[in-house]
Scaffold this motif. Structure first.
Motif, PDB file in Angstrom:
ATOM      1  N   LYS A   7      10.005 -46.487  21.101  1.00 42.45           N
ATOM      2  CA  LYS A   7      10.587 -46.255  22.421  1.00 42.45           C
ATOM      3  C   LYS A   7      10.040 -44.967  23.019  1.00 42.45           C
ATOM      4  CE  LYS A   7      14.953 -48.760  22.040  1.00 42.45           C
ATOM      5  NZ  LYS A   7      16.411 -48.682  22.259  1.00 42.45           N
ATOM      6  N   ALA A   8       9.897 -44.960  24.347  1.00 45.21           N
ATOM      7  CA  ALA A   8       9.409 -43.766  25.032  1.00 45.21           C
ATOM      8  C   ALA A   8      10.485 -42.689  25.015  1.00 45.21           C
ATOM      9  CB  ALA A   8       9.037 -44.113  26.471  1.00 45.21           C
ATOM     10  N   ALA A 139      14.130 -44.116  24.708  1.00 45.91           N
ATOM     11  CA  ALA A 139      14.984 -43.503  23.694  1.00 45.91           C
ATOM     12  C   ALA A 139      16.239 -42.893  24.326  1.00 45.91           C
ATOM     13  CB  ALA A 139      14.180 -42.420  22.952  1.00 45.91           C
ATOM     14  N   PRO A 140      17.270 -42.615  23.505  1.00 49.61           N
ATOM     15  CA  PRO A 140      18.546 -42.110  24.025  1.00 49.61           C
ATOM     16  C   PRO A 140      18.447 -40.831  24.844  1.00 49.61           C
ATOM     17  CG  PRO A 140      18.820 -42.846  21.773  1.00 49.61           C
ATOM     18  CD  PRO A 140      17.348 -42.894  22.057  1.00 49.61           C
ATOM     19  N   ASN A 141      17.481 -39.972  24.546  1.00 51.99           N
ATOM     20  CA  ASN A 141      17.403 -38.701  25.261  1.00 51.99           C
ATOM     21  C   ASN A 141      16.977 -38.859  26.716  1.00 51.99           C
ATOM     22  OD1 ASN A 141      14.692 -39.388  24.241  1.00 51.99           O
ATOM     23  ND2 ASN A 141      14.093 -37.450  25.184  1.00 51.99           N
ATOM     24  N   ILE A 142      16.414 -40.018  27.076  1.00 52.77           N
ATOM     25  CA  ILE A 142      15.877 -40.202  28.432  1.00 52.77           C
ATOM     26  C   ILE A 142      16.348 -41.505  29.064  1.00 52.77           C
ATOM     27  CG2 ILE A 142      13.763 -41.442  27.771  1.00 52.77           C
ATOM     28  CD1 ILE A 142      13.994 -38.605  30.379  1.00 52.77           C
ATOM     29  N   VAL A 143      17.092 -42.321  28.328  1.00 48.25           N
ATOM     30  CA  VAL A 143      17.431 -43.660  28.811  1.00 48.25           C
ATOM     31  C   VAL A 143      18.281 -43.620  30.082  1.00 48.25           C
ATOM     32  CG1 VAL A 143      19.531 -43.923  27.396  1.00 48.25           C
ATOM     33  CG2 VAL A 143      18.245 -45.944  28.107  1.00 48.25           C
ATOM     34  N   GLY A 144      19.172 -42.643  30.206  1.00 41.82           N
ATOM     35  CA  GLY A 144      19.996 -42.548  31.410  1.00 41.82           C
ATOM     36  C   GLY A 144      19.159 -42.288  32.646  1.00 41.82           C
ATOM     37  N   THR A 145      18.211 -41.363  32.517  1.00 43.76           N
ATOM     38  CA  THR A 145      17.320 -41.039  33.630  1.00 43.76           C
ATOM     39  C   THR A 145      16.432 -42.221  33.984  1.00 43.76           C
ATOM     40  OG1 THR A 145      17.282 -38.721  32.910  1.00 43.76           O
ATOM     41  CG2 THR A 145      15.560 -39.421  34.445  1.00 43.76           C
ATOM     42  N   ALA A 146      15.892 -42.889  32.961  1.00 43.17           N
ATOM     43  CA  ALA A 146      15.017 -44.045  33.201  1.00 43.17           C
ATOM     44  C   ALA A 146      15.782 -45.181  33.873  1.00 43.17           C
ATOM     45  CB  ALA A 146      14.412 -44.524  31.876  1.00 43.17           C
ATOM     46  N   ASN A 147      16.984 -45.469  33.378  1.00 39.71           N
ATOM     47  CA  ASN A 147      17.815 -46.520  33.978  1.00 39.71           C
ATOM     48  C   ASN A 147      18.135 -46.213  35.430  1.00 39.71           C
ATOM     49  OD1 ASN A 147      18.071 -48.409  31.948  1.00 39.71           O
ATOM     50  ND2 ASN A 147      20.010 -47.646  31.177  1.00 39.71           N
ATOM     51  N   ALA A 148      18.560 -44.982  35.675  1.00 35.72           N
ATOM     52  CA  ALA A 148      18.970 -44.603  37.019  1.00 35.72           C
ATOM     53  C   ALA A 148      17.791 -44.621  37.988  1.00 35.72           C
ATOM     54  CB  ALA A 148      19.600 -43.210  36.995  1.00 35.72           C
ATOM     55  N   THR A 149      16.627 -44.174  37.525  1.00 36.92           N
ATOM     56  CA  THR A 149      15.458 -44.133  38.402  1.00 36.92           C
ATOM     57  C   THR A 149      14.966 -45.530  38.749  1.00 36.92           C
ATOM     58  OG1 THR A 149      14.790 -42.027  37.392  1.00 36.92           O
ATOM     59  CG2 THR A 149      13.134 -43.194  38.694  1.00 36.92           C
TER      60      THR A 149
END
Length: 473
Positions: A7-8, A139-149
């Protein structure tokens, strides 16, 4: 066996050779096209009303039907994603969903128009696939930002059609097509683009960083059908899923409803022209390009500071801010203050949407699609209920105003009708804002186990977690 190793861990938008980043771009563009087609008819409604002879009731019904169709599609598509993977689901949704968009260009009666609007709403389920596909690529550290963007850039399609569809119509007219039927050709073109995007999705994405679902199932790396069914049953029993259903109804649902009624409200309350009001609403919709991303970004940041509970706390706070801003806006009579609080509402409601889907991927890692579908459907249920509420309030007030002023002339009737609509919708916005604050309080009931917190903390620290350690919900 270890999970998430491919995962990225960052959102490097220029690294298109990376499968997660390439998927991020393709799914964002596909979502944009779906929203563009879903709301593509909106700029042409005056032409449609004239061409098909729609009554005000039929016009309202077309809006409600488009939202209603999406509810059922979102509930279904989430489970299909868990079973067949996002690649095939998006491919079929784009190709099949394009058919009613194209057929809209051929309708001859109000009934045909309403039927097409209902089925066009199905492509709104694209949101669920977008969030699912992004969730399993990052990955969990960035998934919120990726989803929202990805969701925010996709939502731009719902605002960009106000500019894009008239441009398509102008291009069509330049080829000799009459102005009054240009909307028909424009919708056919939008449908054709969606269908083409389905082909692109099939050939240029894959389900997970490790491969497609069919390949992983052959290698024994995917759950069996029985486990799928057990996982879905656990989703339906998880109270947190239904709280997020309400939360998304209070965020995305309210955004759809408020923006759908804001043009008329700004004209009736502040005396703005239709063009000025429309441009203001468009500018707020375009805030999705950064506002929703901020919600996911801060969700990730609070997740790093306070764990999964931190994500929930941020969601509750930003949702409460959204409700307060809408409530205050509803009581404002100054255009300057009104725009200020409307901007604050736009920013907070879109951040709340992003924050919601910074929590969703952590509820049950084995059923992200089903959860995304249920939560996503919540947004449309909220929009449906709020639209019905505002419609009933406004219609009653306008009818009474017309009856009380029929003997005073047309100008007096219009003025009274406008004032009545403004007062009714203002009161509706106030109550909706209060309900959003209540939803914010409800969101605090979302809890995570100590095991979930520990497993996520390990992942956030880039330590690979054995699959058995993730456990079942």
């Amino acid at each position: 066996m270890e999970t998430q190793s491919k995962k990225a861990t960052s959102l490097k938008l220029t690294d298109i050779k990376s499968m997660p980043i390439r998927t991020f771009w393709i799914t964002s563009i596909a979502f944009f096209i779906c929203f563009f087609a879903w709301f593509g008819i909106v700029p042409f409604m005056p032409d449609v009303v004239k061409d098909l002879g729609l009554t005000p009731e039929q016009k309202w019904n077309s809006i409600i039907l488009a939202v209603t169709g999406t509810v059922f599609a979102r509930l279904l598509i989430g489970k299909l994603c868990d079973k067949y993977g996002p690649r095939l689901c998006y491919t079929y949704l784009l190709i099949i969903g394009a058919i009613p968009v194209i057929l809209l260009g051929f309708v001859q009666t109000p009934t045909q128009f309403l039927i097409c609007r209902l089925f066009i709403g199905f492509i709104g389920a694209s949101f669920v696939i977008t969030q699912f596909h992004t969730s399993i690529m990052f990955a969990p550290n960035i998934v919120g930002t990726a989803n929202a963007t990805s969701a925010g850039w996709g939502n731009l399609g719902g605002g960009a059609n106000r500019l894009g569809m008239p441009l398509i119509a102008a291009a069509v007219v330049s080829f000799g097509v009459a102005d009054e039927v240009a909307w028909r050709y424009s919708m056919m073109i939008a449908g054709a683009i969606a269908m083409l995007m389905g082909v692109v999705y099939y050939f240029f994405t894959q389900d997970t960083p490790e491969g497609n679902f069919t390949q992983l199932k052959k290698e024994g790396k995917m759950p069996t059908l029985k486990k799928d069914e057990e996982s879905f049953a656990s989703v339906l029993k998880d109270y947190r899923v239904w709280i997020l259903f309400v939360v998304y109804a209070a965020s995305f649902g309210m955004e759809l409803t408020v923006y759908g009624t804001m043009d008329d409200y700004l004209q009736n309350t502040f005396g703005l022209t239709r063009t000025t009001a429309g441009n203001l609403v468009l500018s707020f919709a375009l805030m999705n390009i950064f506002a929703r991303t901020l919600g996911g970004f801060f969700g990730d940041k609070f997740g790093k500071l306070k764990g999964l509970r931190g994500r929930v706390l941020f969601l509750a706070v930003i949702l409460a801010v959204e409700g307060c801003m809408l409530t205050v806006f509803s009581t404002t009579t100054s255009i300057g203050l009104g725009i200020f609080f409307l901007i604050a509402f736009s920013l907070s409601v879109q951040m709340a949407e992003g924050a919601t889907f910074s929590v969703v991927p952590f509820i049950n890692k084995k059923a992200i699609g089903s959860i995304s579908g249920i939560v996503g459907a919540g947004g449309n249920v909220g929009a449906f209920l709020a639209a019905m509420f505002l419609k009933s309030q406004s219609a009653l007030a306008e009818t009474q105003a017309i009856a009380a002023n029929t003997n005073l002339g047309e100008a007096a009737v219009k003025a009274a009708q406008s004032a009545a609509a403004s007062t009714a919708v203002s009161g509706g916005y106030f109550l909706i804002g209060i309900s959003v604050v209540v939803a914010a309080g409800l969101s605090l009931a979302i809890k995570f186990s100590t095991e979930d917190e520990k497993a996520t903390a390990l992942e956030m620290n880039k330590i690979k977690v054995p699959e058995y350690a993730l456990g079942d919900k």
